[in-house]
Design an enzyme around this catalytic site. Structure first.
Site: not given
Ligand code: GLN
Length: 187
Positions: A78, A170, A172
């Site tokens: 990002c 994202h 994660e």
């Protein structure tokens, strides 16, 4: 293996948690000397203008660039993708410029703050990858050295240039570890 996670701002803890889930040690990077001895660096999501400014204030720009040019793998997610790009549409903000691509910030429209989709990512296998987009950029165009690994519609959202990997979303924030594992293969 030891992976550095740039920890100036943004979602660095979530990346560390994902690495821990994979049994990989990580280190928060805020100083140039913390780049020594790491096998790769993750640049998290957050706010690319703020992170760029902090990279300057903490004297990290050149050390990261030098390490990367000497062979350190880098994974930008990002805002991290924005910082890796050679060109940012309409912006002269500081960037590392390690990947030959043009990106546009907040490219899905300001009213669409965030959304989730299933992406086809052939390099990760048949199962689609759940991707969380938050005020996300996308890659407008890429140079010849870049492999496009995934698109959302006609927009490029995951790309690789040798040991540099960048995604607009994202990874994660889900529990799918495949993209981190793909990066770790480079490390
Ligand atoms: N819109 C942010 C930027 O331009 C990126 C958003 C994010 O990292 N989730 O830096």
């Amino acid at each position: 293996m030891l992976i550095g996670v740039l920890a100036l701002q943004g979602a660095f803890r979530e990346h560390q948690e994902m690495l821990a889930a994979l049994g990989v040690e990580s280190r928060q990077v805020r100083k140039p000397e913390q780049l020594e001895g790491i096998n790769g660096l993750i640049i998290p999501g957050g706010e690319s203008t703020t992170m760029g400014k902090l990279l300057q204030d903490y004297n990290l720009f050149e050390p990261i660039r030098q390490k990367a040019l000497q062979g350190m793998p880098v994974f930008g997610t990002c805002a991290g993708l924005i910082l890796l790009a050679r060109e940012i549409v309409g912006s002269a903000q500081p960037r590392l410029g390690l990947m030959d691509m043009v990106v546009e910030r907040n490219a899905f429209g300001r009213q669409v703050e965030s959304f989730e989709v299933d992406l086809d990512v052939p390099v990760l296998g048949e199962k689609p990858l759940r991707a969380v987009f938050i005020r996300a950029p996308y890659i407008v165009s890429v140079g010849p050295g870049i492999e496009v690994l995934a698109r959302y519609g006609d927009k490029i959202v995951l790309a690789r240039q040798g040991r540099f990997l960048a995604c607009a979303f994202h990874p994660e924030l889900t529990d799918d570890t495949r993209l981190h594992r793909l990066f770790l293969e480079q490390c």
